[in-house]
Design a protein around this motif. Structure first.
Motif, short mmCIF file in Angstrom:
data_model
loop_
_atom_site.label_atom_id
_atom_site.label_comp_id
_atom_site.label_asym_id
_atom_site.label_seq_id
_atom_site.Cartn_x
_atom_site.Cartn_y
_atom_site.Cartn_z
N VAL A 84 0.83 -1.20 0.00
CA VAL A 84 0.00 0.00 0.00
C VAL A 84 0.87 1.25 0.00
N LEU A 85 1.92 1.27 0.79
CA LEU A 85 2.81 2.43 0.83
C LEU A 85 3.48 2.67 -0.51
N PHE A 86 3.90 1.59 -1.18
CA PHE A 86 4.48 1.73 -2.51
C PHE A 86 3.42 2.18 -3.51
N GLN A 87 2.17 1.72 -3.32
CA GLN A 87 1.08 2.15 -4.19
C GLN A 87 0.86 3.66 -4.07
N ILE A 88 0.95 4.18 -2.86
CA ILE A 88 0.82 5.62 -2.63
C ILE A 88 1.94 6.38 -3.34
N ILE A 89 3.17 5.90 -3.18
CA ILE A 89 4.31 6.58 -3.78
C ILE A 89 4.22 6.57 -5.30
N ARG A 90 3.81 5.43 -5.87
CA ARG A 90 3.66 5.36 -7.33
C ARG A 90 2.61 6.35 -7.82
N PHE A 91 1.52 6.45 -7.10
CA PHE A 91 0.43 7.33 -7.51
C PHE A 91 0.88 8.79 -7.51
#
Length: 219
Positions: free
Chosen positions: A159-166
């Motif tokens: 989820v944290l990586f998903q936030i950063i990618r977004f």
């Protein structure tokens, strides 16, 4: 104005894990939408081998804690259900006055983050720490609990990586920086209505969110 939407991966959490999981996700999102001078503060999770960053702002921390308290109260009343929190960013615009109305302020939402949690066995662990909670379990149950905990920690990282990618990929929709006090773009945190079923949302709620671009609040 069409708002960008980020639907975060659903996390299966025990009741005692809710606060730390929501702190980690909400603070991470707001940190990436921070403006001006902030005082970044690294936070080590108590239950997970994860470190996240807060803006170091007392008002942000207070607002997040209040919403987490509200969310936890809702889950206690409706255990073992899928629940959702929406963090929305908006800009403030003044509506042009007409001969029959005065100037009005409106919120134009430009980004929504949907945090999805499936809360399981909300009272089985109480307020215990993970390590303490597992010491009273038998061998099979201990192995299952440890496996679930490791899977959750891995999912939180996703989820944290998903936030950063977004935030790295979606930039064209960002509004101009507002001239106002505050360490981030204006935002609100809402707890969305869930269906009476423990395994889904009301279809009409989803339709309203898609049509209006902003969340429906629990009454």
């Amino acid at each position: 104005m069409n708002a960008e939407v980020c639907e975060l991966k659903e996390l299966e959490v025990a009741h005692f894990e809710i606060r730390e999981v929501l702190r980690c996700i909400l603070h991470t999102i707001i940190f990436h939408r921070a403006l001006g001078l902030i005082r970044p503060k690294g936070i080590d999770c108590e239950h997970f081998e994860i470190t996240y960053v807060q803006c170091g702002d007392a008002e942000v921390e207070k607002k997040i804690e209040e919403k987490i308290d509200e969310f936890i109260n809702k889950t206690e009343k409706h255990p073992n259900r899928k629940s959702q929190i929406c963090l929305s960013f908006y800009e403030i615009k003044n509506k042009q006055s007409t001969w029959f109305s005065n100037n009005k302020v409106e919120r134009l939402y430009w980004e929504h983050w949907y945090i999805n949690l499936h809360v399981i066995n909300p009272k089985s662990h109480g307020k215990s720490h993970h390590n303490k909670a597992t010491t009273d379990l038998g061998g099979g149950a201990l192995e299952e609990s440890t496996s679930r905990h490791a899977a959750l920690e891995s999912s939180i990282r996703e989820v944290l990586f998903q936030i950063i990618r977004f935030v790295n990929e979606k930039k064209d929709h960002l509004p101009s920086i507002p001239i106002q006090e505050g360490i981030s773009f204006p935002y609100e945190i809402t707890i969305l209505s869930s269906s009476d079923s423990p395994f889904g949302w009301h279809t009409d709620v989803l339709k309203r969110m898609l049509q209006t671009g902003h969340p429906t609040m629990i009454s």
